[in-house]
Enzyme design. Structure first.
Site, PDB file in Angstrom:
ATOM      1  N   PRO A 100      16.421 -37.811  19.230  1.00 52.77           N
ATOM      2  CA  PRO A 100      16.287 -38.544  20.491  1.00 52.77           C
ATOM      3  C   PRO A 100      16.237 -40.058  20.279  1.00 52.77           C
ATOM      4  O   PRO A 100      16.455 -40.817  21.221  1.00 52.77           O
ATOM      5  CB  PRO A 100      14.974 -38.021  21.088  1.00 52.77           C
ATOM      6  CG  PRO A 100      14.369 -37.108  20.089  1.00 52.77           C
ATOM      7  CD  PRO A 100      15.306 -36.925  18.948  1.00 52.77           C
ATOM      8  N   GLU A 127       8.493 -31.404  16.441  1.00 60.97           N
ATOM      9  CA  GLU A 127       8.206 -32.771  16.882  1.00 60.97           C
ATOM     10  C   GLU A 127       9.174 -33.765  16.255  1.00 60.97           C
ATOM     11  O   GLU A 127       9.237 -34.912  16.643  1.00 60.97           O
ATOM     12  CB  GLU A 127       6.771 -33.151  16.527  1.00 60.97           C
ATOM     13  CG  GLU A 127       5.723 -32.386  17.318  1.00 60.97           C
ATOM     14  CD  GLU A 127       5.958 -32.475  18.820  1.00 60.97           C
ATOM     15  OE1 GLU A 127       5.866 -33.589  19.357  1.00 60.97           O
ATOM     16  OE2 GLU A 127       6.221 -31.432  19.435  1.00 60.97           O
ATOM     17  N   ARG A 165      38.348 -32.378  20.565  1.00 59.63           N
ATOM     18  CA  ARG A 165      39.467 -32.614  21.488  1.00 59.63           C
ATOM     19  C   ARG A 165      40.236 -33.896  21.187  1.00 59.63           C
ATOM     20  O   ARG A 165      41.308 -34.115  21.743  1.00 59.63           O
ATOM     21  CB  ARG A 165      39.014 -32.536  22.944  1.00 59.63           C
ATOM     22  CG  ARG A 165      37.863 -33.401  23.338  1.00 59.63           C
ATOM     23  CD  ARG A 165      37.360 -33.039  24.724  1.00 59.63           C
ATOM     24  NE  ARG A 165      38.405 -33.223  25.729  1.00 59.63           N
ATOM     25  CZ  ARG A 165      38.888 -34.399  26.095  1.00 59.63           C
ATOM     26  NH1 ARG A 165      38.455 -35.492  25.520  1.00 59.63           N
ATOM     27  NH2 ARG A 165      39.816 -34.476  27.023  1.00 59.63           N
ATOM     28  N   ASP A 180      47.211 -39.461  30.983  1.00 56.87           N
ATOM     29  CA  ASP A 180      47.845 -40.761  31.076  1.00 56.87           C
ATOM     30  C   ASP A 180      48.789 -40.893  32.256  1.00 56.87           C
ATOM     31  O   ASP A 180      49.389 -41.926  32.437  1.00 56.87           O
ATOM     32  CB  ASP A 180      48.632 -41.050  29.796  1.00 56.87           C
ATOM     33  CG  ASP A 180      47.711 -41.584  28.718  1.00 56.87           C
ATOM     34  OD1 ASP A 180      46.751 -42.284  29.073  1.00 56.87           O
ATOM     35  OD2 ASP A 180      47.958 -41.281  27.548  1.00 56.87           O
TER      36      ASP A 180
HETATM   37  C1  9D3 Z   1       7.724 -33.799  22.169  1.00 54.69           C
HETATM   38  C2  9D3 Z   1       8.170 -34.685  21.060  1.00 54.69           C
HETATM   39  N1  9D3 Z   1       8.845 -35.881  21.546  1.00 54.69           N
HETATM   40  C3  9D3 Z   1       7.924 -36.976  21.846  1.00 54.69           C
HETATM   41  C4  9D3 Z   1       8.326 -37.589  23.148  1.00 54.69           C
HETATM   42  C5  9D3 Z   1       9.753 -36.339  20.506  1.00 54.69           C
HETATM   43  C6  9D3 Z   1      10.870 -35.402  20.348  1.00 54.69           C
HETATM   44  C7  9D3 Z   1      11.181 -34.916  19.102  1.00 54.69           C
HETATM   45  C8  9D3 Z   1      12.221 -34.023  18.959  1.00 54.69           C
HETATM   46  C9  9D3 Z   1      11.617 -35.008  21.449  1.00 54.69           C
HETATM   47  C10 9D3 Z   1      12.683 -34.115  21.289  1.00 54.69           C
HETATM   48  C11 9D3 Z   1      12.962 -33.623  20.052  1.00 54.69           C
HETATM   49  C12 9D3 Z   1      14.085 -32.677  19.889  1.00 54.69           C
HETATM   50  N2  9D3 Z   1      15.324 -33.303  20.326  1.00 54.69           N
HETATM   51  C13 9D3 Z   1      16.326 -33.531  19.484  1.00 54.69           C
HETATM   52  O1  9D3 Z   1      16.232 -33.182  18.333  1.00 54.69           O
HETATM   53  C14 9D3 Z   1      17.502 -34.236  19.956  1.00 54.69           C
HETATM   54  C15 9D3 Z   1      17.804 -34.842  21.224  1.00 54.69           C
HETATM   55  C16 9D3 Z   1      17.080 -34.951  22.436  1.00 54.69           C
HETATM   56  O2  9D3 Z   1      15.958 -34.446  22.612  1.00 54.69           O
HETATM   57  N3  9D3 Z   1      17.655 -35.628  23.470  1.00 54.69           N
HETATM   58  C17 9D3 Z   1      18.885 -36.181  23.383  1.00 54.69           C
HETATM   59  N4  9D3 Z   1      19.596 -36.116  22.287  1.00 54.69           N
HETATM   60  C18 9D3 Z   1      19.061 -35.452  21.211  1.00 54.69           C
HETATM   61  S1  9D3 Z   1      19.777 -35.277  19.730  1.00 54.69           S
HETATM   62  C19 9D3 Z   1      18.548 -34.413  19.085  1.00 54.69           C
END
Ligand code: 9D3
Length: 273
Positions: A100, A127, A165, A180
């Protein structure tokens, strides 16, 4: 004997996850399946647990300093990536951690990724992943948007499809030509996703429960249709994603058209770009 120099250039994606089965359905459908059977794409799934060294195949542990939840241990992730890279003389393969906190996946990023011969995708869970993975192992960290998922698997699937793609020969002629053929104004070198929205599309019946297809589309006047489509594409973009218009270089005619549209209507909702 296959002449390797003549073999089609293919991309290989190595995906590291504790849920490799998550991807099975995706690999067996539609465009990604086609890209694989066409030889343009090869996807190898790796179960993170196969790279653990303990009897219980432990991938996670409690965070140093306390706090809720569990964190991916560094060792299995490092071992997985090292095993995937082994046999590759020069280790310039991008190692992408889906997280994230990553930079946002947008079409220019997808284009950049599609130019590599191999990518390694690491899907986190819980987490998060021990920070040393992001700092010393991954070469890139990508997010697919500002919302919370439970792990990187869905994000990795989004990378797979968006990259697949763009590989040469994956989209049929009809699809790529269709992209296009509307003569829409776009950012040079960038696909529609970074330019304007497409115009609205309609098919038969011309009258569906009293909801009628715009008359111009039935007129057969192709020049008039082209102008209508262009205008509607501008209008749709202005109303739904005004932020996208900031990145487009408009002709003078389009600038006039836009000013007209801005007088006549306001955005439906504003979304951060
Ligand atoms: C509850 C833990 N969060 C604190 C706010 C941190 C967190 C860690 C791991 C939140 C989500 C995740 C798991 N998400 C991903 O691994 C992830 C993700 C996402 O949650 N949103 C957008 N793109 C991605 S890419 C990987």
């Amino acid at each position: 004997m296959v002449d390797l120099k003549e073999a089609p250039k293919a991309m290989q994606l190595d995906v590291v996850s504790i849920f490799p089965d998550f991807f099975r359905g995706i690999l067996d459908c539609g465009l990604i399946k086609r890209a694989q059977s066409g030889g343009q794409l090869r996807i190898l799934l790796h179960d993170l647990r196969d790279y653990t060294e303990d009897r219980h195949r432990t991938v996670d542990d409690r965070p140093f300093g306390g706090g809720p939840g569990m964190v991916f241990k560094p060792l299995p992730v490092f071992r997985a990536v090292e095993a995937i890279k082994s046999g590759e003389p020069e280790a310039a393969i991008p190692v992408i951690l889906l997280s994230p906190q990553g930079r946002l996946l947008r079409q220019p990023v997808v284009e950049e990724l599609s130019r590599h011969r191999r990518l390694i995708l690491i899907c986190g869970r819980y987490e998060g992943v021990d920070e040393r993975v992001a700092e010393y192992l991954a070469t890139d960290e990508l997010s697919i948007g500002d919302y919370i998922l439970s792990g990187g698997e869905l994000a990795a699937a989004v990378v797979m499809e968006s990259v697949a793609r763009l590989l040469p020969g994956v989209l049929g002629n009809e699809e790529s030509v269709a992209q296009d053929s509307f003569g829409l104004h776009r950012v040079p070198g960038e696909p529609a996703a970074q330019g304007l929205f497409d115009c609205p599309h309609y098919t038969r019946p011309a009258d569906f429960r009293g909801m009628r297809v715009p008359e111009v589309l039935l007129s057969g006047d192709h020049e008039e249709i082209r102008r209508w489509r262009h205008r509607r594409a501008l209008e749709k973009t202005w109303r739904k994603r005004p932020d996208l218009l900031n990145d487009v270089d408009f002709s003078e005619e389009d600038q006039r058209l836009l000013e007209e549209l801005k007088q006549a209507s306001s955005p439906i909702l504003s979304q951060g770009g």
